[in-house]
Write a protein that holds these residues in place. Structure first.
Motif, PDB file in Angstrom:
ATOM      1  N   ASP A 125      73.225  36.830  67.615  1.00 55.36           N
ATOM      2  CA  ASP A 125      71.798  37.171  67.554  1.00 55.36           C
ATOM      3  C   ASP A 125      71.078  36.564  66.348  1.00 55.36           C
ATOM      4  OD1 ASP A 125      72.132  38.652  69.844  1.00 55.36           O
ATOM      5  OD2 ASP A 125      72.222  40.590  68.817  1.00 55.36           O
ATOM      6  N   VAL A 126      71.788  35.839  65.511  1.00 57.07           N
ATOM      7  CA  VAL A 126      71.172  35.235  64.326  1.00 57.07           C
ATOM      8  C   VAL A 126      70.346  34.022  64.749  1.00 57.07           C
ATOM      9  CG1 VAL A 126      71.610  34.064  62.130  1.00 57.07           C
ATOM     10  CG2 VAL A 126      72.985  36.045  62.779  1.00 57.07           C
ATOM     11  N   THR A 127      69.053  34.065  64.454  1.00 58.05           N
ATOM     12  CA  THR A 127      68.174  32.930  64.752  1.00 58.05           C
ATOM     13  C   THR A 127      67.324  32.614  63.526  1.00 58.05           C
ATOM     14  OG1 THR A 127      66.425  34.347  65.650  1.00 58.05           O
ATOM     15  CG2 THR A 127      68.016  33.456  67.218  1.00 58.05           C
ATOM     16  N   ILE A 128      66.945  31.365  63.427  1.00 58.50           N
ATOM     17  CA  ILE A 128      66.121  30.917  62.311  1.00 58.50           C
ATOM     18  C   ILE A 128      64.979  30.090  62.873  1.00 58.50           C
ATOM     19  CG2 ILE A 128      66.058  29.551  60.203  1.00 58.50           C
ATOM     20  CD1 ILE A 128      69.057  30.246  59.911  1.00 58.50           C
ATOM     21  N   LYS A 129      63.775  30.436  62.446  1.00 50.78           N
ATOM     22  CA  LYS A 129      62.588  29.677  62.836  1.00 50.78           C
ATOM     23  C   LYS A 129      62.024  29.006  61.596  1.00 50.78           C
ATOM     24  CE  LYS A 129      61.514  32.718  66.646  1.00 50.78           C
ATOM     25  NZ  LYS A 129      60.591  33.702  67.192  1.00 50.78           N
ATOM     26  N   HIS A 130      61.631  27.767  61.742  1.00 49.93           N
ATOM     27  CA  HIS A 130      61.109  26.989  60.619  1.00 49.93           C
ATOM     28  C   HIS A 130      59.604  26.893  60.737  1.00 49.93           C
ATOM     29  CE1 HIS A 130      60.148  23.150  58.496  1.00 49.93           C
ATOM     30  NE2 HIS A 130      60.879  23.747  57.585  1.00 49.93           N
ATOM     31  N   LYS A 131      58.940  27.100  59.605  1.00 48.86           N
ATOM     32  CA  LYS A 131      57.486  26.972  59.542  1.00 48.86           C
ATOM     33  C   LYS A 131      57.156  26.229  58.260  1.00 48.86           C
ATOM     34  CE  LYS A 131      53.300  29.760  59.280  1.00 48.86           C
ATOM     35  NZ  LYS A 131      52.769  31.125  59.142  1.00 48.86           N
ATOM     36  N   GLU A 132      56.250  25.282  58.354  1.00 54.51           N
ATOM     37  CA  GLU A 132      55.876  24.498  57.180  1.00 54.51           C
ATOM     38  C   GLU A 132      54.451  24.840  56.774  1.00 54.51           C
ATOM     39  OE1 GLU A 132      55.946  19.829  55.888  1.00 54.51           O
ATOM     40  OE2 GLU A 132      57.211  20.510  57.527  1.00 54.51           O
ATOM     41  N   THR A 133      54.254  25.131  55.490  1.00 54.58           N
ATOM     42  CA  THR A 133      52.928  25.399  54.951  1.00 54.58           C
ATOM     43  C   THR A 133      52.602  24.316  53.928  1.00 54.58           C
ATOM     44  OG1 THR A 133      53.698  26.801  53.131  1.00 54.58           O
ATOM     45  CG2 THR A 133      53.279  27.889  55.245  1.00 54.58           C
ATOM     46  N   ASP A 134      51.468  24.458  53.268  1.00 53.85           N
ATOM     47  CA  ASP A 134      51.083  23.470  52.262  1.00 53.85           C
ATOM     48  C   ASP A 134      52.062  23.410  51.098  1.00 53.85           C
ATOM     49  OD1 ASP A 134      48.866  22.847  53.755  1.00 53.85           O
ATOM     50  OD2 ASP A 134      47.506  24.123  52.596  1.00 53.85           O
ATOM     51  N   ARG A 135      52.661  24.558  50.752  1.00 51.53           N
ATOM     52  CA  ARG A 135      53.520  24.623  49.573  1.00 51.53           C
ATOM     53  C   ARG A 135      54.996  24.852  49.878  1.00 51.53           C
ATOM     54  NH1 ARG A 135      51.417  29.203  46.181  1.00 51.53           N
ATOM     55  NH2 ARG A 135      53.131  28.539  44.852  1.00 51.53           N
ATOM     56  N   PHE A 136      55.315  25.322  51.089  1.00 52.06           N
ATOM     57  CA  PHE A 136      56.685  25.745  51.372  1.00 52.06           C
ATOM     58  C   PHE A 136      57.205  25.231  52.707  1.00 52.06           C
ATOM     59  CE2 PHE A 136      54.934  29.117  48.679  1.00 52.06           C
ATOM     60  CZ  PHE A 136      55.900  29.193  47.693  1.00 52.06           C
ATOM     61  N   HIS A 137      58.533  25.119  52.774  1.00 51.03           N
ATOM     62  CA  HIS A 137      59.275  25.040  54.022  1.00 51.03           C
ATOM     63  C   HIS A 137      59.806  26.461  54.187  1.00 51.03           C
ATOM     64  CE1 HIS A 137      59.317  20.656  54.392  1.00 51.03           C
ATOM     65  NE2 HIS A 137      59.607  20.599  53.101  1.00 51.03           N
ATOM     66  N   GLU A 138      59.250  27.208  55.137  1.00 49.23           N
ATOM     67  CA  GLU A 138      59.647  28.599  55.312  1.00 49.23           C
ATOM     68  C   GLU A 138      60.681  28.712  56.427  1.00 49.23           C
ATOM     69  OE1 GLU A 138      56.190  30.959  56.120  1.00 49.23           O
ATOM     70  OE2 GLU A 138      55.517  30.881  54.032  1.00 49.23           O
ATOM     71  N   TYR A 139      61.724  29.474  56.156  1.00 51.41           N
ATOM     72  CA  TYR A 139      62.762  29.751  57.136  1.00 51.41           C
ATOM     73  C   TYR A 139      62.759  31.252  57.386  1.00 51.41           C
ATOM     74  CZ  TYR A 139      64.271  25.007  56.484  1.00 51.41           C
ATOM     75  OH  TYR A 139      64.301  23.637  56.438  1.00 51.41           O
ATOM     76  N   HIS A 140      62.450  31.637  58.633  1.00 47.20           N
ATOM     77  CA  HIS A 140      62.379  33.036  59.014  1.00 47.20           C
ATOM     78  C   HIS A 140      63.692  33.415  59.693  1.00 47.20           C
ATOM     79  CE1 HIS A 140      58.001  33.640  58.307  1.00 47.20           C
ATOM     80  NE2 HIS A 140      58.038  32.313  58.369  1.00 47.20           N
ATOM     81  N   LEU A 141      64.445  34.289  59.055  1.00 44.86           N
ATOM     82  CA  LEU A 141      65.737  34.734  59.559  1.00 44.86           C
ATOM     83  C   LEU A 141      65.540  35.990  60.388  1.00 44.86           C
ATOM     84  CD1 LEU A 141      68.862  34.776  59.602  1.00 44.86           C
ATOM     85  CD2 LEU A 141      68.755  36.031  57.446  1.00 44.86           C
ATOM     86  N   GLN A 142      66.034  35.950  61.618  1.00 44.90           N
ATOM     87  CA  GLN A 142      65.992  37.114  62.494  1.00 44.90           C
ATOM     88  C   GLN A 142      67.400  37.401  62.970  1.00 44.90           C
ATOM     89  OE1 GLN A 142      63.248  35.664  65.460  1.00 44.90           O
ATOM     90  NE2 GLN A 142      61.565  36.816  64.548  1.00 44.90           N
TER      91      GLN A 142
END
Length: 84
Positions: A21-38
């Motif tokens: 059930d471990v999933t990771i979604k990547h989102k890029e903002t102006d300042r960060f590479h965000e990794y959302h762990l679910q």
């Protein structure tokens, strides 16, 4: 660039009862590479740990990896409480 999805999964999967059930979604903002762990809701406590020590340790490991460019890495553990 380092494959942060695989790095995070390698750290997290041994800690949980439901590694599938471990999933990771990547989102890029102006300042960060965000990794959302679910993960499975029953495993959130295992990821966060007492007083957040496990989560802080995971973040320390992930943040210690060198990244080229100006953007920084941010790991967000989605516990189901925050609505975006």
């Amino acid at each position: 660039m380092t494959n942060f999805d695989e790095l995070i999964k390698t750290i997290v999967k041994p800690l949980v009862k439901h590694p599938e059930d471990v999933t990771i979604k990547h989102k890029e903002t102006d300042r960060f590479h965000e990794y959302h762990l679910q993960t499975n809701p029953s495993d959130i406590g295992r990821i966060i740990g007492k007083k957040g020590h496990v989560a802080q340790t995971i973040r320390t490991i992930v943040y210690s990896v060198r990244v080229s460019g100006n953007k920084r890495i941010r790991l967000i553990i989605d516990d189901g409480k925050n609505k975006n």
